[in-house]
Write a protein that holds these residues in place. Sequence first.
Motif, PDB file in Angstrom:
ATOM      1  N   LEU A 709       0.779  -1.036  -0.079  1.00 36.57           N
ATOM      2  CA  LEU A 709      -0.079  -0.231   0.121  1.00 36.57           C
ATOM      3  C   LEU A 709       0.854   1.368   0.049  1.00 36.57           C
ATOM      4  CD1 LEU A 709      -2.539  -1.371   2.751  1.00 36.57           C
ATOM      5  CD2 LEU A 709      -3.009  -1.189   0.139  1.00 36.57           C
ATOM      6  N   GLN A 710       2.169   1.001  -0.034  1.00 34.98           N
ATOM      7  CA  GLN A 710       3.021   2.493   0.029  1.00 34.98           C
ATOM      8  C   GLN A 710       2.756   3.442  -1.178  1.00 34.98           C
ATOM      9  OE1 GLN A 710       7.067   0.858  -0.055  1.00 34.98           O
ATOM     10  NE2 GLN A 710       7.128   0.976   2.287  1.00 34.98           N
ATOM     11  N   THR A 711       2.287   2.974  -2.356  1.00 34.66           N
ATOM     12  CA  THR A 711       1.986   3.875  -3.126  1.00 34.66           C
ATOM     13  C   THR A 711       0.640   4.483  -3.494  1.00 34.66           C
ATOM     14  OG1 THR A 711       1.797   2.054  -4.768  1.00 34.66           O
ATOM     15  CG2 THR A 711       3.951   3.118  -4.459  1.00 34.66           C
ATOM     16  N   LEU A 712      -0.324   3.671  -2.478  1.00 34.00           N
ATOM     17  CA  LEU A 712      -1.634   4.268  -2.627  1.00 34.00           C
ATOM     18  C   LEU A 712      -1.721   5.845  -2.246  1.00 34.00           C
ATOM     19  CD1 LEU A 712      -4.403   3.314  -2.719  1.00 34.00           C
ATOM     20  CD2 LEU A 712      -4.535   3.047  -0.302  1.00 34.00           C
ATOM     21  N   PRO A 713      -2.389   6.467  -3.333  1.00 33.19           N
ATOM     22  CA  PRO A 713      -2.652   8.002  -2.666  1.00 33.19           C
ATOM     23  C   PRO A 713      -3.606   8.220  -1.832  1.00 33.19           C
ATOM     24  CG  PRO A 713      -2.899   7.576  -5.046  1.00 33.19           C
ATOM     25  CD  PRO A 713      -2.854   6.213  -4.433  1.00 33.19           C
ATOM     26  N   VAL A 714      -3.455   9.016  -0.761  1.00 32.52           N
ATOM     27  CA  VAL A 714      -4.141   9.192   0.464  1.00 32.52           C
ATOM     28  C   VAL A 714      -4.589  10.566   0.785  1.00 32.52           C
ATOM     29  CG1 VAL A 714      -4.291   9.105   3.092  1.00 32.52           C
ATOM     30  CG2 VAL A 714      -3.103   7.068   1.578  1.00 32.52           C
ATOM     31  N   MET A 715      -5.850  10.820   0.925  1.00 34.47           N
ATOM     32  CA  MET A 715      -6.358  12.199   1.049  1.00 34.47           C
ATOM     33  C   MET A 715      -6.926  12.309   2.542  1.00 34.47           C
ATOM     34  SD  MET A 715      -9.449  14.189  -0.648  1.00 34.47           S
ATOM     35  CE  MET A 715      -9.048  13.965  -2.404  1.00 34.47           C
ATOM     36  N   VAL A 716      -6.673  13.253   3.387  1.00 36.26           N
ATOM     37  CA  VAL A 716      -7.361  13.622   4.452  1.00 36.26           C
ATOM     38  C   VAL A 716      -8.116  14.739   4.452  1.00 36.26           C
ATOM     39  CG1 VAL A 716      -6.592  14.395   6.963  1.00 36.26           C
ATOM     40  CG2 VAL A 716      -5.151  12.651   5.607  1.00 36.26           C
ATOM     41  N   VAL A 717      -9.451  14.556   4.909  1.00 36.79           N
ATOM     42  CA  VAL A 717     -10.437  15.326   5.074  1.00 36.79           C
ATOM     43  C   VAL A 717     -10.684  15.751   6.410  1.00 36.79           C
ATOM     44  CG1 VAL A 717     -12.956  16.126   4.313  1.00 36.79           C
ATOM     45  CG2 VAL A 717     -11.274  14.563   2.764  1.00 36.79           C
ATOM     46  N   SER A 718     -10.581  16.767   7.095  1.00 33.26           N
ATOM     47  CA  SER A 718     -10.606  17.089   8.489  1.00 33.26           C
ATOM     48  C   SER A 718     -11.406  18.405   8.944  1.00 33.26           C
ATOM     49  CB  SER A 718      -9.424  16.700   9.154  1.00 33.26           C
ATOM     50  OG  SER A 718      -9.716  17.025  10.822  1.00 33.26           O
ATOM     51  N   TYR A 719     -11.976  18.213  10.004  1.00 36.56           N
ATOM     52  CA  TYR A 719     -12.536  19.769  10.409  1.00 36.56           C
ATOM     53  C   TYR A 719     -11.436  20.453  11.024  1.00 36.56           C
ATOM     54  CZ  TYR A 719     -17.348  18.515  10.114  1.00 36.56           C
ATOM     55  OH  TYR A 719     -18.745  18.146   9.690  1.00 36.56           O
ATOM     56  N   LYS A 720     -10.365  19.939  11.644  1.00 41.76           N
ATOM     57  CA  LYS A 720      -9.085  20.738  12.003  1.00 41.76           C
ATOM     58  C   LYS A 720      -8.390  21.329  11.016  1.00 41.76           C
ATOM     59  CE  LYS A 720      -8.476  17.664  15.993  1.00 41.76           C
ATOM     60  NZ  LYS A 720      -7.442  17.052  16.765  1.00 41.76           N
ATOM     61  N   ASP A 721      -8.384  22.736  10.815  1.00 37.96           N
ATOM     62  CA  ASP A 721      -7.998  23.608   9.744  1.00 37.96           C
ATOM     63  C   ASP A 721      -6.635  24.070  10.047  1.00 37.96           C
ATOM     64  OD1 ASP A 721      -7.738  24.495   7.167  1.00 37.96           O
ATOM     65  OD2 ASP A 721      -9.077  26.107   7.434  1.00 37.96           O
ATOM     66  N   ARG A 722      -6.012  23.651  11.161  1.00 41.95           N
ATOM     67  CA  ARG A 722      -4.697  24.505  11.664  1.00 41.95           C
ATOM     68  C   ARG A 722      -3.422  24.012  10.774  1.00 41.95           C
ATOM     69  NH1 ARG A 722      -5.007  23.462  17.949  1.00 41.95           N
ATOM     70  NH2 ARG A 722      -5.274  21.385  17.091  1.00 41.95           N
ATOM     71  N   GLU A 723      -2.562  24.785  11.164  1.00 37.11           N
ATOM     72  CA  GLU A 723      -1.454  24.437  10.237  1.00 37.11           C
ATOM     73  C   GLU A 723      -0.782  23.341  10.694  1.00 37.11           C
ATOM     74  OE1 GLU A 723       1.323  23.951   7.339  1.00 37.11           O
ATOM     75  OE2 GLU A 723      -0.210  25.372   7.342  1.00 37.11           O
ATOM     76  N   GLU A 724      -0.515  23.126  12.236  1.00 39.72           N
ATOM     77  CA  GLU A 724      -0.105  21.956  12.783  1.00 39.72           C
ATOM     78  C   GLU A 724      -0.997  20.803  12.491  1.00 39.72           C
ATOM     79  OE1 GLU A 724      -1.932  24.449  16.036  1.00 39.72           O
ATOM     80  OE2 GLU A 724      -1.053  24.833  14.391  1.00 39.72           O
TER      81      GLU A 724
END
Length: 761
Positions: A709-724
């Motif tokens: 799975l190393q090359t599987l594209p991953v998208m994170v969708v989160s309510y947290k919009d802070r830079e950290e």
Amino acid sequence: MTPEQMRDASLLELFSLEAEAQTQVLSAGLLALERNPAQVDQLEACMRAAHSLKGAARIVGIDAGVSVAHVMEDCLVAAQERRLLLRPEHIDALLQGTDLLMRIATPGDTQAETAVPAFLVQMAMLLDPSSAPAPDAAGAAATPSPLAMPPEVPTTPVEPEAEVEPAPAARGGKRAGEGAERVLRVTADRLNSLLDLSSKSLVETQRLKPYLASLQRLKRMHGQGMRALDGLKSQLEGSGQSAEVLDALAQTQRLLAETQQILQQQAADLDEFGWQASQRAQLLYDTALACRMRPFADVLTGQSRMVRDLGRSLGKQVRLLIEGEKTQVDRDVLEKLEAPLTHLLRNAVDHGIEQPERRLLAGKPSDGTLRLRASHQAGLLILELSDDGAGIDLERLRRSIVDRALSPAETVAQMSEAELLTFLFLPGFSLRDQVTEVSGRGVGLDAVQHMVRELRGSIELTQVAGQGCCFHLEVPLTLSVVRSLVVEVGGEAYAFPLAHIERTLDVPAEAIVQIEGRQHFWHEDRHIGLVAASQLLNRPAAQEEADNLRVVVIREREQLYGVAVERLIGERVLVVMPLDPRLGKVQDISSGALLDDGSVVLIIDVEDLLRSVDKLLSTGRLERIDRGARAGRGVARKRILVVDDSLTVRELQRKLLGTRGYDVAVAVDGMDGWNALRSEDFDLLITDIDMPRMDGIELVTLVRRDNRLQTLPVMVVSYKDREEDRRRGLDAGADYYLAKASFHDDALLDAVEELIGGAQG
């Protein structure tokens, strides 16, 4: 010869059998006489039964039986000669005498004879009150003491479980008449062995069919060979071949003609033999099965009496009407039905039938009526037990449900009548505030339902307020045979008992949806959970491609489950072959059987199977059914896994991406998503961060550590919009971070297309 010398085992056994038959005649006749004391035929039948028992007791030297039967006969003769009108107290005493006679005839009941003097005094007072003896020297009055028997429970001898009970017609020995059928005692084990052997012989005869088919095919090939030789002969004759060649050809044709006659005769003989063998095997099997069958009336022995006595003890007049008492049922089923039927009857008398004054105020007859109907239907015994009582107070039922904290008041208020009535089958549930000795005892309808389910049956309650209740029971006619749907799972045959099957369906692959991490399909306005039989039964999944899934829908109470199988073989009547007890309980399997071709089929224990489903769901190990090969014809669509603990977010993303043409699967948390990633192939992972069991950061970290799975594209969708937060996601290995705060349709779709391109590349 003294009476002691005559009391050998065989004579006592005959007397016990005759007593059982004659006391049944007495009980039924006395209940009829209670309703109409002037029935001449019933008086005659009861008098003859008492007379026969008196003579039989005298022959075997049981003086107590002679005395009891004699005084009962005197009472009945007086009624016949109209010197006495049978009143309820007479009927009570005669029924007590009937029970006492059965106790006297039952081996091992040493207390029966001690109750005889009190019974004789009681009968003497009823026949001639002036004959009652005066108090004795100790001041003891001659008032009859109550007999040492519970009035509502008739005593019947308990037969050893391993023996086949003789038919009532033959229990009187020679008194049954010269035309009576001879009855032999055979152990139940031997009957089971006979049924097993007959079923195997039936299977063996089916194995003749392929031999006959091969012989027929050989006949056809032989005929084709002869026609080919005829054509060859015509060609050779026209080409001027030598006489020697033509003679050799003619000789070959003669030999083939002879063999053709032998083939035809052998095929005809085998066909006739196979047909006769199958007919005889079927007759042998039917006869062996019939040996286990008994009339439904056998389970009703004493029930009418119990209903009558229990009603009188509660101040009610209740009678039991029975229809279909000659319906044939397997002995094992009858034995297991006795307890639940007794409980339902006692429950109806105690809870259902009102007191006479209340019935009269409601415009009903003062006497209550229970009706028990028995009938056959599609291999099932159908029982309907109804009463003309008050029915169920639904408002009281609602209050009880709320008081017991079984459901919130607002939910209970919206429940249908059928939903409310199901609460009566919960353990310990009762509408009574206090436990009674009659029908409460802390054991409710849940015990009845459990016993019925052990018979692979079902029970349903309906009611009409003010008019009564009806219990509808369905159980198999026999436990030796089960009507089943045979299916193929992992290349092997399995059988689902038809009693648990709601229907079978072909479910299109595109109709399967993911809700809360579980697969469902929509049928008749409800979602039905979908599971793979291959995982439940630990069989390899099928590799073939198909547009539709073959699904068996099974029911457990109100819950429906769809079980995906490879192939539906068809409906079969299977002779149950118990598993070797040394194996213990085999998970999800109840027993085995043989198919027509001699191959083995395992019969599924549906309740155990559903427990396995619940276990897999609770541990999150329920696998999805692979739909990659069934996604549709043409170019394969790109697959996306959406992992989010919010149902709203999951469904929104699934619909958006599905509308754009992507194939979308969903998971409820990181653990569910990780299981999906390991078992299926995806082109993109979209995950939330804050989730139970495993959060999005942990999931992305695991993905990047996995070689596949190393090359599987991953998208994170989160309510947290802070830079950290964005940095944490990207550092873990995510390729894209999208904040839900700035989330809109185009942003998600554009990001997906940027990562993996269009739905079909």
